[in-house]
Design an enzyme around this catalytic site. Structure first.
Site, PDB file in Angstrom:
ATOM      1  N   ALA A  40       0.840  -1.212   0.000  1.00  0.00           N
ATOM      2  CA  ALA A  40       0.000   0.000   0.000  1.00  0.00           C
ATOM      3  C   ALA A  40       0.870   1.254   0.000  1.00  0.00           C
ATOM      4  O   ALA A  40       0.594   2.221  -0.729  1.00  0.00           O
ATOM      5  CB  ALA A  40      -0.920  -0.005   1.215  1.00  0.00           C
ATOM      6  N   ASN A  41       1.924   1.244   0.810  1.00  0.00           N
ATOM      7  CA  ASN A  41       2.799   2.427   0.859  1.00  0.00           C
ATOM      8  C   ASN A  41       3.393   2.713  -0.526  1.00  0.00           C
ATOM      9  O   ASN A  41       3.465   3.870  -0.966  1.00  0.00           O
ATOM     10  CB  ASN A  41       3.966   2.215   1.835  1.00  0.00           C
ATOM     11  N   GLU A 135       5.508  -9.327   0.805  1.00  0.00           N
ATOM     12  CA  GLU A 135       4.600  -9.453   1.960  1.00  0.00           C
ATOM     13  C   GLU A 135       3.321 -10.207   1.595  1.00  0.00           C
ATOM     14  O   GLU A 135       2.438 -10.342   2.428  1.00  0.00           O
ATOM     15  CB  GLU A 135       4.245  -8.067   2.527  1.00  0.00           C
ATOM     16  N   GLY A 214      19.989   3.497   3.079  1.00  0.00           N
ATOM     17  CA  GLY A 214      19.442   4.355   4.130  1.00  0.00           C
ATOM     18  C   GLY A 214      19.912   5.789   3.955  1.00  0.00           C
ATOM     19  O   GLY A 214      19.924   6.323   2.834  1.00  0.00           O
ATOM     20  N   ALA A 215      20.351   6.395   5.074  1.00  0.00           N
ATOM     21  CA  ALA A 215      20.762   7.802   5.024  1.00  0.00           C
ATOM     22  C   ALA A 215      21.954   8.024   4.091  1.00  0.00           C
ATOM     23  O   ALA A 215      22.236   9.150   3.666  1.00  0.00           O
ATOM     24  CB  ALA A 215      21.101   8.283   6.427  1.00  0.00           C
ATOM     25  N   ASP A 244       9.792   2.338   1.156  1.00  0.00           N
ATOM     26  CA  ASP A 244       8.630   2.218   0.251  1.00  0.00           C
ATOM     27  C   ASP A 244       8.444   3.498  -0.562  1.00  0.00           C
ATOM     28  O   ASP A 244       8.064   3.448  -1.740  1.00  0.00           O
ATOM     29  CB  ASP A 244       7.356   1.948   1.056  1.00  0.00           C
TER      30      ASP A 244
END
Ligand code: RIB
Length: 300
Positions: A40-41, A135, A214-215, A244
């Site tokens: 969904a995201n 998922e 990530g960052a 996401d």
């Protein structure tokens, strides 16, 4: 058009002073219930980035509010079916630094059927894309149906599981994964990012790969070329859904015809903005906001 075969979760987001440790009972500061699920995201992120998205999934009728939210955000929900069993949900802890840990209950996300998938993709044409995460059940069927219709597949193998290793990943047009997922897929145990990048180049010579760090940004790999894309610095409130947001924006950019680098830069900005707001779906920024944030960071 993107057919996103993906989870729809109810996220229970607990703000905690630190992520709970084994044997510990911990009082939370607050609880927020929001629409989530990697599927969904990513649908919401892709729509906000400008794509047309039809979500394929399953949810219990009691949680129709979650579907209404998806629809209100512009996601087509005609291919979401009702489940007798409970919807999927996630119990998410977010600590004071914005870091999270997540416990998943698959529920309806694990009840997709081959006929549902077949029906969902029946009107897809070769210009359409399939986006999929890990998922929901039925991934082998998704890959087979997509191949039969010659659809481009974008795969985000999150959360990683051993079943992913037996999927025909070489058929993917685009793979978006983090370091842990990459290490499992290419079987590289070392901590070195360069080792993983080399192994990815060898294993997937024909795919566009975004290795998310990530960052630290993203390594973008295409035709053996590697480009490092940095992520703008922000103060993290909640990192849930940042990956996401990246996936949705990146895939939407590719579907729109952007070159992968342009799409990845935009997606990095979208993901960075998303961590400044609490919750997964509620934190996904609009394309206008991402563009103005990008302009701001470029001027600095
Ligand atoms: O990636 C974040 C998502 O993971 C959450 O929304 C949660 O539902 C889990 O699926």
């Amino acid at each position: 058009m993107i057919y996103n075969i993906g989870s729809i979760n109810i996220d229970y987001v607990y703000r905690v002073p630190h992520l709970v440790t084994p044997g510990e009972t911990l009082a939370s500061h607050s609880l927020l219930q929001v629409l989530g699920g990697k599927g969904a995201n990513q649908s919401v992120a892709a729509v906000k980035a400008g794509a047309v998205v039809s979500h394929v999934g399953r949810v219990n009728n009691n949680d129709v509010w979650a579907l209404e939210q998806l629809a209100n955000l512009g996601v087509n929900i005609d291919l979401v079916e009702a489940s007798d069993g409970p919807s999927g949900h996630a119990i998410i802890q977010v600590d004071d630094s914005g870091e999270n840990s997540i416990v998943l209950f698959g529920g309806a996300n694990q009840q997709l059927t081959q006929p549902q998938l077949q029906k969902a993709l029946s009107s897809a044409t070769t210009n359409d894309w399939v986006l999929v995460q890990n998922e929901c059940n039925g991934l082998p069927d998704v890959f087979e149906l997509a191949a039969a219709k010659n659809l481009s597949v974008a795969f985000n193998p999150a959360p990683m599981s051993k079943e992913v290793l037996s999927l025909p990943l070489n058929r993917t047009h685009c793979l978006i994964m983090n370091e842990v997922e990459a290490a499992d897929i290419v079987g590289v145990g070392s901590d070195s990012i360069d080792d993983k990048v080399s192994a990815l180049i060898q294993r997937f010579p024909d795919s566009i790969i975004a290795l998310t760090l990530g960052a630290a940004g993203v390594k973008l790999i295409q035709d053996s070329n590697v480009v490092s894309i940095s992520s703008p610095k922000v103060k993290a409130v909640d990192t849930t859904g940042a990956g996401d947001t990246f996936v949705g924006y990146f895939v939407a950019g590719l579907v729109e015809g952007q070159d992968p680098q342009t799409a990845a830069i935009m997606a990095c900005h979208a993901a960075a903005l998303s961590v400044t707001i609490e919750g997964a779906t509620p934190s996904i920024p609009s394309r206008v906001d991402v563009a103005s944030f990008k302009k701001q960071t470029e001027e600095q």
